[in-house]
Motif scaffolding. Structure first.
Motif, short mmCIF file in Angstrom:
data_model
loop_
_atom_site.label_atom_id
_atom_site.label_comp_id
_atom_site.label_asym_id
_atom_site.label_seq_id
_atom_site.Cartn_x
_atom_site.Cartn_y
_atom_site.Cartn_z
N LEU A 90 0.62 99.52 -21.20
CA LEU A 90 -0.65 100.10 -21.61
C LEU A 90 -0.92 99.89 -23.09
O LEU A 90 -2.04 99.60 -23.48
CB LEU A 90 -0.66 101.59 -21.28
N LEU A 91 0.11 100.03 -23.91
CA LEU A 91 -0.05 99.85 -25.34
C LEU A 91 -0.36 98.40 -25.71
O LEU A 91 -1.05 98.13 -26.67
CB LEU A 91 1.21 100.30 -26.08
N SER A 92 0.16 97.48 -24.90
CA SER A 92 -0.08 96.07 -25.21
C SER A 92 -1.49 95.65 -24.84
O SER A 92 -1.97 94.61 -25.29
CB SER A 92 0.95 95.19 -24.49
N GLY A 93 -2.17 96.45 -24.05
CA GLY A 93 -3.57 96.20 -23.73
C GLY A 93 -3.82 94.81 -23.20
O GLY A 93 -3.32 94.44 -22.15
N CYS A 94 -4.60 94.07 -23.92
CA CYS A 94 -4.99 92.74 -23.48
C CYS A 94 -4.03 91.65 -23.91
O CYS A 94 -4.33 90.47 -23.79
CB CYS A 94 -6.39 92.42 -24.02
N ALA A 95 -2.91 92.02 -24.44
CA ALA A 95 -1.93 91.03 -24.90
C ALA A 95 -1.48 90.14 -23.76
O ALA A 95 -1.48 90.55 -22.60
CB ALA A 95 -0.74 91.74 -25.52
N ASP A 96 -1.10 88.94 -24.07
CA ASP A 96 -0.59 88.00 -23.07
C ASP A 96 0.81 88.43 -22.67
O ASP A 96 1.75 88.33 -23.44
CB ASP A 96 -0.58 86.59 -23.65
N LEU A 97 0.95 88.91 -21.45
CA LEU A 97 2.22 89.40 -20.95
C LEU A 97 3.01 88.34 -20.21
O LEU A 97 4.13 88.60 -19.78
CB LEU A 97 2.00 90.60 -20.03
N SER A 98 2.46 87.15 -20.06
CA SER A 98 3.10 86.11 -19.25
C SER A 98 4.50 85.76 -19.76
O SER A 98 5.38 85.44 -18.96
CB SER A 98 2.23 84.86 -19.18
N GLN A 99 4.72 85.85 -21.05
CA GLN A 99 6.04 85.51 -21.59
C GLN A 99 7.10 86.51 -21.14
O GLN A 99 8.28 86.19 -21.09
CB GLN A 99 5.99 85.44 -23.11
N TYR A 100 6.69 87.72 -20.77
CA TYR A 100 7.64 88.74 -20.33
C TYR A 100 7.77 88.81 -18.81
O TYR A 100 8.60 89.54 -18.29
CB TYR A 100 7.22 90.11 -20.85
N ALA A 101 6.91 88.08 -18.09
CA ALA A 101 6.88 88.15 -16.63
C ALA A 101 7.73 87.08 -15.96
O ALA A 101 7.70 86.94 -14.76
CB ALA A 101 5.44 88.06 -16.15
N VAL A 102 8.48 86.34 -16.75
CA VAL A 102 9.29 85.25 -16.20
C VAL A 102 10.72 85.39 -16.71
O VAL A 102 10.95 85.66 -17.87
CB VAL A 102 8.72 83.87 -16.62
N ALA A 103 11.66 85.20 -15.78
CA ALA A 103 13.08 85.21 -16.16
C ALA A 103 13.75 84.06 -15.42
O ALA A 103 13.50 83.86 -14.23
CB ALA A 103 13.73 86.53 -15.79
N ASP A 104 14.58 83.30 -16.11
CA ASP A 104 15.24 82.19 -15.43
C ASP A 104 16.38 82.70 -14.56
O ASP A 104 16.76 83.87 -14.61
CB ASP A 104 15.72 81.12 -16.41
N SER A 105 16.92 81.83 -13.75
CA SER A 105 17.94 82.23 -12.77
C SER A 105 19.23 82.73 -13.43
O SER A 105 20.01 83.43 -12.80
CB SER A 105 18.25 81.07 -11.83
N ASN A 106 19.46 82.39 -14.69
CA ASN A 106 20.67 82.82 -15.39
C ASN A 106 20.47 84.13 -16.17
O ASN A 106 21.40 84.60 -16.81
CB ASN A 106 21.15 81.73 -16.34
N ALA A 107 19.27 84.68 -16.10
CA ALA A 107 18.98 85.90 -16.86
C ALA A 107 19.76 87.08 -16.28
O ALA A 107 20.14 87.08 -15.12
CB ALA A 107 17.48 86.18 -16.81
N SER A 108 19.94 88.09 -17.11
CA SER A 108 20.64 89.30 -16.66
C SER A 108 19.77 90.04 -15.65
O SER A 108 18.55 89.84 -15.58
CB SER A 108 20.94 90.21 -17.85
N ALA A 109 20.39 90.92 -14.89
CA ALA A 109 19.65 91.72 -13.91
C ALA A 109 18.58 92.57 -14.59
O ALA A 109 17.47 92.73 -14.08
CB ALA A 109 20.62 92.60 -13.13
N LYS A 110 18.91 93.08 -15.76
CA LYS A 110 17.96 93.89 -16.52
C LYS A 110 16.73 93.06 -16.93
O LYS A 110 15.61 93.53 -16.83
CB LYS A 110 18.66 94.46 -17.76
N THR A 111 16.96 91.84 -17.37
CA THR A 111 15.87 90.96 -17.77
C THR A 111 15.01 90.59 -16.57
O THR A 111 13.78 90.58 -16.64
CB THR A 111 16.41 89.69 -18.46
#
Length: 100
Positions: free
Chosen positions: A11-32
């Motif tokens: 909500l705070l990010s509003g119209c910010a581009d969130l696409s960079q946070y919506a992708v995780a590669d196969s080696n990423a941690s479970a949390k990521t």
């Protein structure tokens, strides 16, 4: 608490581009991977106008549930494509059964 925090950040990010946070590669941690899924699901609901139809608590519970299921299926090697294929097979069998 963490669920509400994720939604608050969205909500705070509003119209910010969130696409960079919506992708995780196969080696990423479970949390990521979970964070990426939550951002993706929340953004999808925001775009369709369904993010704010329930309380924040109820919506965050739904998002967590959806993402837990997706990540569990992914870790078991079951992709969305496999689920779609299974649904198609079941639908075809159902149609075949009702055609007789």
């Amino acid at each position: 608490m963490k669920k509400a925090l994720v939604l608050s950040l969205l909500l705070l990010s509003g119209c910010a581009d969130l696409s960079q946070y919506a992708v995780a590669d196969s080696n990423a941690s479970a949390k990521t991977k979970m964070r990426a899924c939550l951002v993706s699901e929340a953004n999808s609901r925001f775009q369709t106008g369904t993010l704010f139809t329930k309380s924040i608590s109820a919506t965050s519970d739904e998002l967590v549930s959806v993402c837990l299921k997706k990540l569990a299926l992914e870790s078991a090697g079951i992709s969305q494509e496999s689920q779609s294929t299974a649904s198609t097979i079941i639908q075809n069998l159902k149609n075949f059964g009702t055609a007789n």
